[in-house]
Design a protein around this motif. Structure first.
Motif, PDB file in Angstrom:
ATOM      1  N   THR A 137     -21.360  20.960 -19.767  1.00  0.00           N
ATOM      2  CA  THR A 137     -20.263  21.883 -19.457  1.00  0.00           C
ATOM      3  C   THR A 137     -19.988  22.877 -20.585  1.00  0.00           C
ATOM      4  OG1 THR A 137     -18.607  20.328 -20.311  1.00  0.00           O
ATOM      5  CG2 THR A 137     -19.161  20.162 -17.967  1.00  0.00           C
ATOM      6  N   SER A 138     -20.660  22.729 -21.704  1.00  0.00           N
ATOM      7  CA  SER A 138     -20.390  23.579 -22.869  1.00  0.00           C
ATOM      8  C   SER A 138     -21.155  24.912 -22.788  1.00  0.00           C
ATOM      9  CB  SER A 138     -20.791  22.863 -24.156  1.00  0.00           C
ATOM     10  OG  SER A 138     -20.129  21.625 -24.275  1.00  0.00           O
ATOM     11  N   ILE A 139     -20.513  25.964 -23.282  1.00  0.00           N
ATOM     12  CA  ILE A 139     -21.200  27.252 -23.432  1.00  0.00           C
ATOM     13  C   ILE A 139     -22.110  27.152 -24.655  1.00  0.00           C
ATOM     14  CG2 ILE A 139     -20.876  29.720 -23.908  1.00  0.00           C
ATOM     15  CD1 ILE A 139     -18.071  29.418 -22.613  1.00  0.00           C
ATOM     16  N   GLN A 140     -23.355  27.591 -24.522  1.00  0.00           N
ATOM     17  CA  GLN A 140     -24.307  27.560 -25.631  1.00  0.00           C
ATOM     18  C   GLN A 140     -24.392  28.960 -26.244  1.00  0.00           C
ATOM     19  OE1 GLN A 140     -25.874  24.533 -26.315  1.00  0.00           O
ATOM     20  NE2 GLN A 140     -24.973  23.555 -24.509  1.00  0.00           N
ATOM     21  N   VAL A 141     -24.240  29.033 -27.566  1.00  0.00           N
ATOM     22  CA  VAL A 141     -24.249  30.329 -28.263  1.00  0.00           C
ATOM     23  C   VAL A 141     -25.283  30.302 -29.382  1.00  0.00           C
ATOM     24  CG1 VAL A 141     -22.863  32.025 -29.535  1.00  0.00           C
ATOM     25  CG2 VAL A 141     -21.778  30.604 -27.774  1.00  0.00           C
TER      26      VAL A 141
END
Length: 398
Positions: A137-141
């Motif tokens: 569910t995490s945004i990857q940057v």
């Protein structure tokens, strides 16, 4: 907002869990793929630091990230609470000059750069792939080490080779360790209270580089098209005459074999038999001739790039040591600063003999009392810099 920062090196994983830019958990997994792998995790609970040290062989980065995830779960960190994960990516090439939210297209471009940064970009990419599976569910940057060096002038980043190499194949100097150089230079500017200061930052570790920074901007750096150029490193050769490669090919060496040799079998490993400076130092102290020569060659190459940096900026106000070797190796700092008196660089041997473990500050001055040039040892914090870059890009995209 909780952020998890992953910083995968050639033989290590640094990680930090932050909330509102304050760390909750930080950890270091080191000597991956070597004997004596170890994990150190620090958890902040009610202003009390809790340390957990585990000694267990960790064969690869995949197993390292799995172990990290288990340790976070042991501290009751729910993976769904992590809003974004920041990844340090070594090479952004001609694709990326700022932090970027990761998509399938971004991953394809990172993969295209494997050949330029064979040790790191593959590891960084695997960090993204593993994180996507574990933290769904995490945004990857992605935050790129090459970004900070985008201010280097054309006269510096171009090579004196036909135009088509740059125009068609984007072959130029990019520079690396930018996240670390950016963090310590910002720290130094704040510490010295001078926005116009001329700095030489030396990130010295398993990978090493020197950067000239004028008024907060990178203007010259030792690494070029790939992280294999410049200084002598743990397993990387640093600068060599390009004709050595052609000569080796004529002698029967294969291209892939040379890539392996120059990236994984050269540097301090080739000179001393060891890639970790701590192991080499033990040999040095016992009078091992190979270890002594390796130390002297490493220091000599750094001094060479200090001279280049001073000439480019027409002076220097502060010399900065950072990275695992820069922060902790008393002997190496002494060897590098030796015979730099002409530039106003004079090391105080007594001040140099310190240990960050016993220090409450992140900036230590080690120059002589009336020294013209400051000599600073600054604890780098790439993970904190990555978190700041993530917050910037997330705000920009909201």
């Amino acid at each position: 907002m909780k952020l998890l920062i992953l910083n995968l090196g050639s033989s290590s994983i640094k990680y930090q869990l932050l909330e509102n830019n304050k760390f909750l958990i930080k950890g270091l997994i080191e000597r991956i793929g070597m004997s004596g792998s170890r994990i150190k995790q620090i958890v902040l609970k009610k202003q009390i630091l809790k340390k957990s040290i585990l000694n267990k062989k960790i064969d690869n980065h995949f197993l390292g990230i799995k172990k990290m995830k288990n340790l976070l779960c042991d501290e009751k960190v729910i993976t769904e609470e992590i809003y974004a994960i920041g990844h340090r990516i070594v090479h952004g090439g001609y694709f990326f000059s700022k932090p970027t939210i990761i998509s399938d297209n971004v991953k394809k471009k990172i993969k295209k750069l494997f050949k330029i940064a064979p040790i790191h970009n593959y590891i960084n990419y695997m960090g993204i792939k593993i994180s996507e599976k574990i933290f769904k569910t995490s945004i990857q940057v992605a935050v790129f080490d090459t970004e900070f060096h985008s201010t280097i002038p054309k006269k510096s980043y171009l090579y004196a080779i036909p135009d088509e190499f740059y125009l068609k194949h984007y072959i130029r100097s990019y520079g690396f360790h930018g996240i670390s150089h950016k963090f310590v230079s910002k720290t130094a500017i704040q510490y010295l209270k001078n926005n116009k200061v001329k700095l030489i930052t030396m990130h010295l570790g398993n990978g090493s580089s020197v950067t000239a920074i004028n008024s907060g901007k990178s203007v010259e750096t030792s690494m070029g098209f790939s992280p294999n150029s410049g200084l002598i490193m743990g397993t990387r050769s640093g600068d060599i005459d390009s004709n050595i490669i052609f000569h080796a090919l004529k002698k029967g060496f294969k291209i892939d074999e040379l890539i392996e040799i120059l990236n994984k079998k050269s540097g301090m490993l080739a000179l001393s038999g060891y890639s970790d400076m701590r192991d080499i130092k033990k040999k040095y102290e016992k009078g091992d001739k190979k270890a002594i020569l390796a130390y002297e060659m490493y220091a000599y190459r750094v001094k060479k790039y200090i001279g280049i940096s001073i000439s480019v900026m027409n002076g220097v106000d502060a010399l900065i040591f950072t990275g695992g070797i820069g922060e902790n190796d008393i002997l190496m700092r002494k060897l590098i600063c030796k015979d730099l008196d002409f530039f106003g660089i004079k090391l105080d041997k007594k001040k140099n003999n310190f240990n960050f473990i016993n220090e409450k500050k992140n900036v230590i001055e080690i120059q002589k009392k009336k020294n013209k040039v400051k000599i600073l040892v600054i604890k780098t914090n790439e993970e904190f810099q990555i978190s700041e870059d993530i917050l910037f890009i997330l705000k920009k995209n909201n």
